[in-house]
Design an enzyme around this catalytic site. Sequence first.
Site, PDB file in Angstrom:
ATOM      1  N   GLN A  27     -14.399   3.230   2.110  1.00 34.18           N
ATOM      2  CA  GLN A  27     -13.757   2.642   0.924  1.00 34.18           C
ATOM      3  C   GLN A  27     -13.366   3.777  -0.019  1.00 34.18           C
ATOM      4  OE1 GLN A  27     -16.263  -0.017  -1.347  1.00 34.18           O
ATOM      5  NE2 GLN A  27     -14.615  -0.558  -2.779  1.00 34.18           N
ATOM      6  N   SER A  28     -12.105   3.797  -0.440  1.00 33.14           N
ATOM      7  CA  SER A  28     -11.640   4.901  -1.296  1.00 33.14           C
ATOM      8  C   SER A  28     -11.371   4.469  -2.727  1.00 33.14           C
ATOM      9  CB  SER A  28     -10.385   5.545  -0.697  1.00 33.14           C
ATOM     10  OG  SER A  28      -9.351   4.597  -0.578  1.00 33.14           O
ATOM     11  N   ASP A  41       0.839  -1.197   0.000  1.00 29.34           N
ATOM     12  CA  ASP A  41       0.000   0.000   0.000  1.00 29.34           C
ATOM     13  C   ASP A  41       0.877   1.252   0.000  1.00 29.34           C
ATOM     14  OD1 ASP A  41      -3.220   0.476   0.969  1.00 29.34           O
ATOM     15  OD2 ASP A  41      -1.837   2.174   1.140  1.00 29.34           O
ATOM     16  N   ILE A  42       0.430   2.251  -0.765  1.00 30.24           N
ATOM     17  CA  ILE A  42       1.190   3.498  -0.895  1.00 30.24           C
ATOM     18  C   ILE A  42       1.150   4.314   0.402  1.00 30.24           C
ATOM     19  CG2 ILE A  42      -0.647   5.049  -1.741  1.00 30.24           C
ATOM     20  CD1 ILE A  42       1.310   5.844  -4.001  1.00 30.24           C
ATOM     21  N   ASN A  86     -12.966  -2.871   3.135  1.00 35.68           N
ATOM     22  CA  ASN A  86     -13.842  -1.727   3.368  1.00 35.68           C
ATOM     23  C   ASN A  86     -14.871  -1.683   2.253  1.00 35.68           C
ATOM     24  OD1 ASN A  86     -12.431  -0.664   5.679  1.00 35.68           O
ATOM     25  ND2 ASN A  86     -10.818   0.000   4.281  1.00 35.68           N
ATOM     26  N   HIS A 146      -7.090  -5.722   2.456  1.00 37.17           N
ATOM     27  CA  HIS A 146      -5.878  -5.232   3.100  1.00 37.17           C
ATOM     28  C   HIS A 146      -5.312  -6.343   3.981  1.00 37.17           C
ATOM     29  CE1 HIS A 146      -6.768  -0.872   2.308  1.00 37.17           C
ATOM     30  NE2 HIS A 146      -8.006  -1.339   2.269  1.00 37.17           N
ATOM     31  N   HIS A 188     -10.771  -5.278  -3.116  1.00 36.53           N
ATOM     32  CA  HIS A 188      -9.424  -5.559  -2.607  1.00 36.53           C
ATOM     33  C   HIS A 188      -9.502  -5.829  -1.116  1.00 36.53           C
ATOM     34  CE1 HIS A 188     -10.123  -1.240  -2.144  1.00 36.53           C
ATOM     35  NE2 HIS A 188      -9.332  -1.298  -1.082  1.00 36.53           N
TER      36      HIS A 188
HETATM   37  P1  5GP Z   1      -9.717   1.432   0.605  1.00 32.75           P
HETATM   38  O1  5GP Z   1      -9.711   2.811   1.238  1.00 32.75           O
HETATM   39  O2  5GP Z   1     -10.507   1.477  -0.679  1.00 32.75           O
HETATM   40  O3  5GP Z   1     -10.133   0.343   1.517  1.00 32.75           O
HETATM   41  O4  5GP Z   1      -8.213   1.095   0.250  1.00 32.75           O
HETATM   42  C1  5GP Z   1      -7.550   1.613  -0.860  1.00 32.75           C
HETATM   43  C2  5GP Z   1      -6.081   1.568  -0.549  1.00 32.75           C
HETATM   44  O5  5GP Z   1      -5.368   1.748  -1.753  1.00 32.75           O
HETATM   45  C3  5GP Z   1      -5.616   2.683   0.415  1.00 32.75           C
HETATM   46  O6  5GP Z   1      -5.039   2.079   1.560  1.00 32.75           O
HETATM   47  C4  5GP Z   1      -4.603   3.475  -0.415  1.00 32.75           C
HETATM   48  O7  5GP Z   1      -3.502   3.908   0.343  1.00 32.75           O
HETATM   49  C5  5GP Z   1      -4.200   2.488  -1.493  1.00 32.75           C
HETATM   50  N1  5GP Z   1      -3.802   3.098  -2.745  1.00 32.75           N
HETATM   51  C6  5GP Z   1      -4.491   4.051  -3.440  1.00 32.75           C
HETATM   52  N2  5GP Z   1      -3.839   4.377  -4.576  1.00 32.75           N
HETATM   53  C7  5GP Z   1      -2.711   3.612  -4.601  1.00 32.75           C
HETATM   54  C8  5GP Z   1      -1.641   3.497  -5.533  1.00 32.75           C
HETATM   55  O8  5GP Z   1      -1.566   4.169  -6.561  1.00 32.75           O
HETATM   56  N3  5GP Z   1      -0.648   2.610  -5.224  1.00 32.75           N
HETATM   57  C9  5GP Z   1      -0.688   1.850  -4.080  1.00 32.75           C
HETATM   58  N4  5GP Z   1       0.338   1.017  -3.881  1.00 32.75           N
HETATM   59  N5  5GP Z   1      -1.690   1.933  -3.192  1.00 32.75           N
HETATM   60  C10 5GP Z   1      -2.698   2.797  -3.441  1.00 32.75           C
END
Ligand code: 5GP
Length: 114
Positions: free
Chosen positions: A94-95, A30-31, A87, A102, A100
């Site tokens: 969820q972003s 994760d970034i 999420n 984690h 996916h």
């Molecule tokens: P969510 O918030 O949808 O559960 O998780 C999305 C995850 O993707 C976040 O933890 C965010 O840091 C990660 N993420 C978003 N864009 C990128 C990217 O371009 N590269 C990587 N490695 N992770 C990303």
Amino acid sequence: MNDCIFCKIIKGEIPCKKVYEDEDCLAFYDINPQAPIHIVVVSKKHLPSVLAFSEDDASHLGRIQLAIAKIARQLELTESGFRVINNCGRDAKQSVPHIHYHILAGRDMGEKIV
Ligand code: 5GP
Ligand code: ZN
């Protein structure tokens, strides 16, 4: 999906630090890590969330669960343990609307949410 960040990573249009890949999923660091080890395991099929799952996805999704276990063994997390989170939607923050999971590891995870 053309404008989906995880689809772009899967296609190699955006770089990632890859941990694992098979025909069902791609896993990478994760970034914005929330633990010393923070990996996202991304389906190679663009499904916006668990709410988009259908019966036809059952085998695919089951193999992703198996991949999570393979990744845990690969990273030697079987002794220490780890947390797996999905999420879904607004209240869960969820972003990225592409399914996916984690994997969080490398520290005591503190209080359980559930
Ligand atoms: P969510 O918030 O949808 O559960 O998780 C999305 C995850 O993707 C976040 O933890 C965010 O840091 C990660 N993420 C978003 N864009 C990128 C990217 O371009 N590269 C990587 N490695 N992770 C990303
Ligand atoms: Zn996508």
